[in-house]
Design a protein around this motif. Structure first.
Motif, PDB file in Angstrom:
ATOM      1  N   ALA A  20       0.793  -1.228   0.000  1.00  0.00           N
ATOM      2  CA  ALA A  20       0.000   0.000   0.000  1.00  0.00           C
ATOM      3  C   ALA A  20       0.820   1.270   0.000  1.00  0.00           C
ATOM      4  O   ALA A  20       0.299   2.345  -0.071  1.00  0.00           O
ATOM      5  N   PHE A  21       2.122   1.171   0.073  1.00  0.00           N
ATOM      6  CA  PHE A  21       2.953   2.338  -0.068  1.00  0.00           C
ATOM      7  C   PHE A  21       4.367   1.882  -0.282  1.00  0.00           C
ATOM      8  O   PHE A  21       4.746   0.785   0.028  1.00  0.00           O
ATOM      9  N   SER A  22       5.165   2.771  -0.856  1.00  0.00           N
ATOM     10  CA  SER A  22       6.546   2.422  -1.146  1.00  0.00           C
ATOM     11  C   SER A  22       7.337   2.292   0.133  1.00  0.00           C
ATOM     12  O   SER A  22       7.092   2.988   1.096  1.00  0.00           O
ATOM     13  N   GLN A  23       8.332   1.407   0.109  1.00  0.00           N
ATOM     14  CA  GLN A  23       9.135   1.186   1.295  1.00  0.00           C
ATOM     15  C   GLN A  23      10.589   1.010   0.908  1.00  0.00           C
ATOM     16  O   GLN A  23      10.898   0.237   0.009  1.00  0.00           O
ATOM     17  N   PRO A  24      11.501   1.709   1.573  1.00  0.00           N
ATOM     18  CA  PRO A  24      12.895   1.691   1.157  1.00  0.00           C
ATOM     19  C   PRO A  24      13.669   0.474   1.620  1.00  0.00           C
ATOM     20  O   PRO A  24      14.579   0.568   2.411  1.00  0.00           O
ATOM     21  N   LEU A  25      13.290  -0.689   1.135  1.00  0.00           N
ATOM     22  CA  LEU A  25      14.114  -1.869   1.375  1.00  0.00           C
ATOM     23  C   LEU A  25      15.184  -1.935   0.297  1.00  0.00           C
ATOM     24  O   LEU A  25      15.045  -1.374  -0.763  1.00  0.00           O
ATOM     25  N   HIS A  26      16.228  -2.708   0.564  1.00  0.00           N
ATOM     26  CA  HIS A  26      17.337  -2.763  -0.375  1.00  0.00           C
ATOM     27  C   HIS A  26      17.525  -4.197  -0.851  1.00  0.00           C
ATOM     28  O   HIS A  26      18.185  -5.005  -0.200  1.00  0.00           O
ATOM     29  N   PHE A  27      16.934  -4.519  -1.991  1.00  0.00           N
ATOM     30  CA  PHE A  27      17.050  -5.845  -2.558  1.00  0.00           C
ATOM     31  C   PHE A  27      18.029  -5.819  -3.722  1.00  0.00           C
ATOM     32  O   PHE A  27      18.285  -4.786  -4.321  1.00  0.00           O
ATOM     33  N   ASN A  28      18.555  -6.994  -4.079  1.00  0.00           N
ATOM     34  CA  ASN A  28      19.543  -7.011  -5.149  1.00  0.00           C
ATOM     35  C   ASN A  28      18.880  -6.913  -6.509  1.00  0.00           C
ATOM     36  O   ASN A  28      17.667  -6.994  -6.649  1.00  0.00           O
ATOM     37  N   LYS A  29      19.687  -6.724  -7.501  1.00  0.00           N
ATOM     38  CA  LYS A  29      19.179  -6.400  -8.834  1.00  0.00           C
ATOM     39  C   LYS A  29      18.540  -7.580  -9.546  1.00  0.00           C
ATOM     40  O   LYS A  29      18.055  -7.434 -10.659  1.00  0.00           O
ATOM     41  N   ASN A  30      18.497  -8.777  -8.938  1.00  0.00           N
ATOM     42  CA  ASN A  30      17.872  -9.923  -9.577  1.00  0.00           C
ATOM     43  C   ASN A  30      16.353  -9.945  -9.384  1.00  0.00           C
ATOM     44  O   ASN A  30      15.695 -10.864  -9.855  1.00  0.00           O
ATOM     45  N   LEU A  31      15.785  -8.964  -8.672  1.00  0.00           N
ATOM     46  CA  LEU A  31      14.354  -8.958  -8.453  1.00  0.00           C
ATOM     47  C   LEU A  31      13.621  -8.662  -9.756  1.00  0.00           C
ATOM     48  O   LEU A  31      14.065  -7.881 -10.567  1.00  0.00           O
ATOM     49  N   SER A  32      12.445  -9.302  -9.900  1.00  0.00           N
ATOM     50  CA  SER A  32      11.602  -8.998 -11.053  1.00  0.00           C
ATOM     51  C   SER A  32      10.157  -9.000 -10.607  1.00  0.00           C
ATOM     52  O   SER A  32       9.810  -9.578  -9.592  1.00  0.00           O
ATOM     53  N   PHE A  33       9.281  -8.344 -11.388  1.00  0.00           N
ATOM     54  CA  PHE A  33       7.915  -8.148 -10.974  1.00  0.00           C
ATOM     55  C   PHE A  33       6.967  -8.433 -12.135  1.00  0.00           C
ATOM     56  O   PHE A  33       7.260  -8.137 -13.280  1.00  0.00           O
ATOM     57  N   GLY A 125      -3.387 -10.026  -3.214  1.00  0.00           N
ATOM     58  CA  GLY A 125      -4.683  -9.939  -3.881  1.00  0.00           C
ATOM     59  C   GLY A 125      -4.852  -8.688  -4.719  1.00  0.00           C
ATOM     60  O   GLY A 125      -5.584  -8.692  -5.703  1.00  0.00           O
ATOM     61  N   TYR A 126      -4.177  -7.588  -4.318  1.00  0.00           N
ATOM     62  CA  TYR A 126      -4.240  -6.334  -5.077  1.00  0.00           C
ATOM     63  C   TYR A 126      -3.000  -5.520  -4.733  1.00  0.00           C
ATOM     64  O   TYR A 126      -2.332  -5.783  -3.717  1.00  0.00           O
ATOM     65  N   PRO A 127      -2.637  -4.553  -5.559  1.00  0.00           N
ATOM     66  CA  PRO A 127      -1.340  -3.882  -5.407  1.00  0.00           C
ATOM     67  C   PRO A 127      -1.108  -3.209  -4.063  1.00  0.00           C
ATOM     68  O   PRO A 127       0.027  -3.096  -3.620  1.00  0.00           O
ATOM     69  N   GLN A 128      -2.166  -2.743  -3.403  1.00  0.00           N
ATOM     70  CA  GLN A 128      -1.993  -1.998  -2.164  1.00  0.00           C
ATOM     71  C   GLN A 128      -2.193  -2.854  -0.918  1.00  0.00           C
ATOM     72  O   GLN A 128      -2.291  -2.325   0.194  1.00  0.00           O
ATOM     73  N   ALA A 129      -2.241  -4.154  -1.081  1.00  0.00           N
ATOM     74  CA  ALA A 129      -2.506  -5.041   0.064  1.00  0.00           C
ATOM     75  C   ALA A 129      -1.438  -4.881   1.139  1.00  0.00           C
ATOM     76  O   ALA A 129      -0.251  -4.802   0.846  1.00  0.00           O
ATOM     77  N   GLU A 130      -1.871  -4.852   2.390  1.00  0.00           N
ATOM     78  CA  GLU A 130      -0.938  -4.783   3.501  1.00  0.00           C
ATOM     79  C   GLU A 130      -0.574  -6.183   3.999  1.00  0.00           C
ATOM     80  O   GLU A 130       0.570  -6.443   4.316  1.00  0.00           O
ATOM     81  N   ARG A 131      -1.549  -7.047   4.090  1.00  0.00           N
ATOM     82  CA  ARG A 131      -1.303  -8.426   4.530  1.00  0.00           C
ATOM     83  C   ARG A 131      -1.093  -9.289   3.284  1.00  0.00           C
ATOM     84  O   ARG A 131      -1.959  -9.343   2.411  1.00  0.00           O
ATOM     85  N   CYS A 132       0.046  -9.952   3.213  1.00  0.00           N
ATOM     86  CA  CYS A 132       0.398 -10.720   2.017  1.00  0.00           C
ATOM     87  C   CYS A 132       0.904 -12.114   2.381  1.00  0.00           C
ATOM     88  O   CYS A 132       1.348 -12.358   3.508  1.00  0.00           O
ATOM     89  N   ARG A 133       0.861 -13.007   1.398  1.00  0.00           N
ATOM     90  CA  ARG A 133       1.426 -14.350   1.543  1.00  0.00           C
ATOM     91  C   ARG A 133       2.695 -14.443   0.699  1.00  0.00           C
ATOM     92  O   ARG A 133       2.815 -13.787  -0.337  1.00  0.00           O
ATOM     93  N   ILE A 134       3.633 -15.258   1.155  1.00  0.00           N
ATOM     94  CA  ILE A 134       4.844 -15.522   0.388  1.00  0.00           C
ATOM     95  C   ILE A 134       4.843 -16.978  -0.035  1.00  0.00           C
ATOM     96  O   ILE A 134       4.640 -17.879   0.794  1.00  0.00           O
TER      97      ILE A 134
END
Length: 319
Positions: A20-33, A125-134
């Motif tokens: 639901a909002f951007s967050q400044p985590l630092h992941f490596n460049k292999n991430l894809s969406f 379930g949707y782009p702004q979801a706060e609770r998510c599954r991995i």
């Protein structure tokens, strides 16, 4: 073990659209969406990248990986996710967590991105979801997005008795369902609400849910694309401060005294990027999210230096 040095702010912002909002985590460049889902594949990088192979973790590197977890309240749940990822990769199977809270999700992804043999898919379930599954698995096995989130529309005549988020949550938990099996609840005003839930409980909810508070309801499964939601409402303003300390910016953003903000920090009621803050002098930066219990959330926007050596800071308040 050091985190990967390659960091992409663009990927960072995209990764947490699901929260639901951007967050400044630092992941490596292999991430894809892909679409509304965040996918994190880790493909056997060179040893110098600072990533661990599953074989290393089996030998007892769990403690090393967990050492970087900032939110100590999330350690046990993050450890469970790490163990799940280890089993999934070694057995070449795919496992799924329950719905995770934003702090646990953030810390889990920070740990998972250090594993070379694991692919992870985040779904709320949707782009702004706060609770998510991995969903986690070996990159050669987890080749598609698992179907692990379902949506139900709960409808009724709420014109004369509006129901809150707590009313819907209480009605669902009253059926014996634990909170971890339930994702976000998206209120629809007089029409009812959309709920996100694990697929295996859809039939149970649809056959047993007949009331929310005193309002008779009916339930129908709907596709995720039919979910109706709105972007969060925000209000932006600027403040000029002598420092970028959390007590200075948060007191300005939430319009409370600095001494009261310090007391809230002492009571453990202030979080930065979902991790509890213990020091008043914690320095904030652009993109950080500050949460204060009972006050809401605040995002740090653009920061500029003034001619007098102070800081002009854009504060974005979530309404």
């Amino acid at each position: 073990m050091a985190a990967a040095s390659a960091t992409s702010p663009w990927l960072l912002r995209r990764a947490f659209q699901a929260l639901a909002f951007s967050q400044p985590l630092h992941f490596n460049k292999n991430l894809s969406f892909h679409g509304n889902l965040c996918t994190f594949p880790f493909h056997n990088p060179p040893r110098s990248s600072g990533l661990c192979h599953i074989a290393q973790v089996i030998k007892g590197d769990n403690d090393v990986l967990l050492k970087g977890v900032g939110d100590k309240n999330a350690i046990e749940e993050v450890k469970h996710v790490l163990d799940m990822a280890r089993r999934a990769a070694t057995r070449r199977e795919v496992y799924h967590t329950d719905f995770l809270t934003p702090p646990v999700l953030k810390e889990s992804l920070t740990v998972l991105e250090k594993l070379a043999d694991v692919k992870a898919v985040v779904q709320g379930g949707y782009p702004q979801a706060e609770r998510c599954r991995i969903s986690v698995g070996h990159s050669e096995v987890l080749t598609s997005d698992p179907d692990v989130v379902a949506a139900i529309n709960i409808s009724g005549n709420f014109s004369f008795q509006p129901c809150s988020h707590g009313d819907f949550l209480g009605a669902i938990l009253g059926k014996g369902i634990t909170r971890e099996k339930l994702g976000d609840i998206i209120l629809q005003g007089e029409k009812g609400a959309h709920i996100l839930i694990v697929p295996e409980l859809v039939d149970f909810i649809m056959s047993t849910m007949d009331k929310v508070a005193n309002v008779s309801v009916s339930c129908k499964q709907i596709p995720l694309l039919a979910l109706e939601y709105e972007p969060p409402r925000t209000q932006s303003f600027k403040t000029v401060e002598a420092s970028l300390r959390v007590d200075a910016l948060a007191s300005a953003g939430f319009k409370i005294s600095r001494s009261k903000l310090v007391n809230l920090i002492s009571n453990g009621d202030v979080r930065v990027n979902w991790a509890t803050v213990t020091k008043n002098g914690t320095i904030l930066k652009t993109g950080d999210i500050v949460s204060v219990s009972g006050k809401g959330r605040l995002k740090i926007g653009e920061i500029n230096s003034t001619r007098k050596g102070k800081f002009s800071v854009e504060l974005i308040r979530y309404l």
